[in-house]
Scaffold this active site. Structure first.
Site, PDB file in Angstrom:
ATOM      1  CE1 TYR A  52       3.626 -30.527  14.626  1.00  0.00           C
ATOM      2  CE2 TYR A  52       2.833 -31.224  12.431  1.00  0.00           C
ATOM      3  CZ  TYR A  52       3.755 -30.990  13.451  1.00  0.00           C
ATOM      4  OH  TYR A  52       5.303 -31.487  13.159  1.00  0.00           O
ATOM      5  CB  SER A  82       5.759 -30.457   9.758  1.00  0.00           C
ATOM      6  OG  SER A  82       4.863 -31.786   9.358  1.00  0.00           O
TER       7      SER A  82
END
Length: 258
Positions: A164, A151
């Protein structure tokens, strides 16, 4: 980037692909492209009903072969048996595509270590287990592609999603080191860094209507795998955006609301 031969880069119709986390929005969109090309697919996901629906759709779209396994990919003890089963079912393996992960609850993770640990395990430790097995498998055969969804959130920790983001930062660093080790063995390691994408996982997020189209993201991923690329920011504009964000001095960055 690894030097390829015809044997290392099979045609789309003959390609044998393992998809881990096959019911995620990005993975499903990617599989639809492969199915239309006639590829053989082995799909792994946790939810049996969703997995069966995805498999049926891919068969209808033209996949040469579709098999499935219901599994909790957080259970690292079962990874070796699962991956060996997938290889046997496909009678080989050309591409391993990992789309397994969770966003998690940042606010809860700030207060509770167990919540943070779960996010880190699902997004980092479990993929490391899977990728280690797959890397050794492909190295023995001196061919293959490992494509992994990381990501853009891993490029710099931000207060809105740093738990995250840290899991994805660790994953990206692991993939970079692995690439440095095995590229010379004929194995490609592709790190995929999507920006926010419209999927079921992001549907409730503020501003999700402005997120990237999942089908366009999937198309870019398939193209990067075909090219045996090393890294992919998707959509492409995230590469210069994250370059800027990474280089903002901490004295300024710590005062920003990102």
């Amino acid at each position: 980037m690894a030097t390829t031969t015809a044997a290392q880069n099979p045609t789309a119709a003959s390609r044998k692909i393992l998809v881990l986390g096959a019911t995620s929005g990005i993975a499903e969109a990617t599989c639809r492209i492969w199915a239309s090309q006639g590829a053989s697919l082995f799909l792994v996901a946790r939810n049996a009903d969703k997995l069966a629906a995805v498999a049926a759709d891919l068969r209808a779209r033209g996949a040469s072969f579709v098999d499935t396994a219901v599994a909790d990919l957080d259970d690292t003890e079962r990874h070796a048996a699962l991956l060996a089963h997938a290889v046997n079912s496909l009678a080989g393996l050309d591409v391993a595509y990992l789309a397994h992960g969770v966003l998690g609850d940042q606010q809860q993770a700030e207060q509770d270590f167990n919540t943070a640990a779960h996010i880190l395990h699902t997004n980092l430790m479990a993929p490391v287990s899977l990728i280690t097995w797959l890397a050794n498998f492909f190295v023995q055969r001196r061919s293959g592609v490992i494509a992994v969804l990381s990501s853009v959130a891993g490029d710099r920790g931000r207060k809105s999603n740093y738990v995250y983001g840290s899991s994805k930062a660790g994953l990206s660093a692991f993939l970079a080191g692995l690439r440095n080790r095995i590229d010379r063995e004929g194995v490609t390691v592709l790190t995929i860094k999507p920006g926010p994408t419209r999927t079921a996982m992001t549907a409730g997020m503020k501003g999700s209507e402005k997120f990237a189209d999942v089908n366009a993201v999937a198309k870019s991923i398939v193209a990067a795998i075909d090219k045996r690329a090393d890294n992919l920011y998707v959509p492409f504009q995230w590469q210069p955006i994250m370059f800027v964000i990474r280089n903002i001095p901490d004295r300024i960055f710590k005062k920003m609301n990102l």
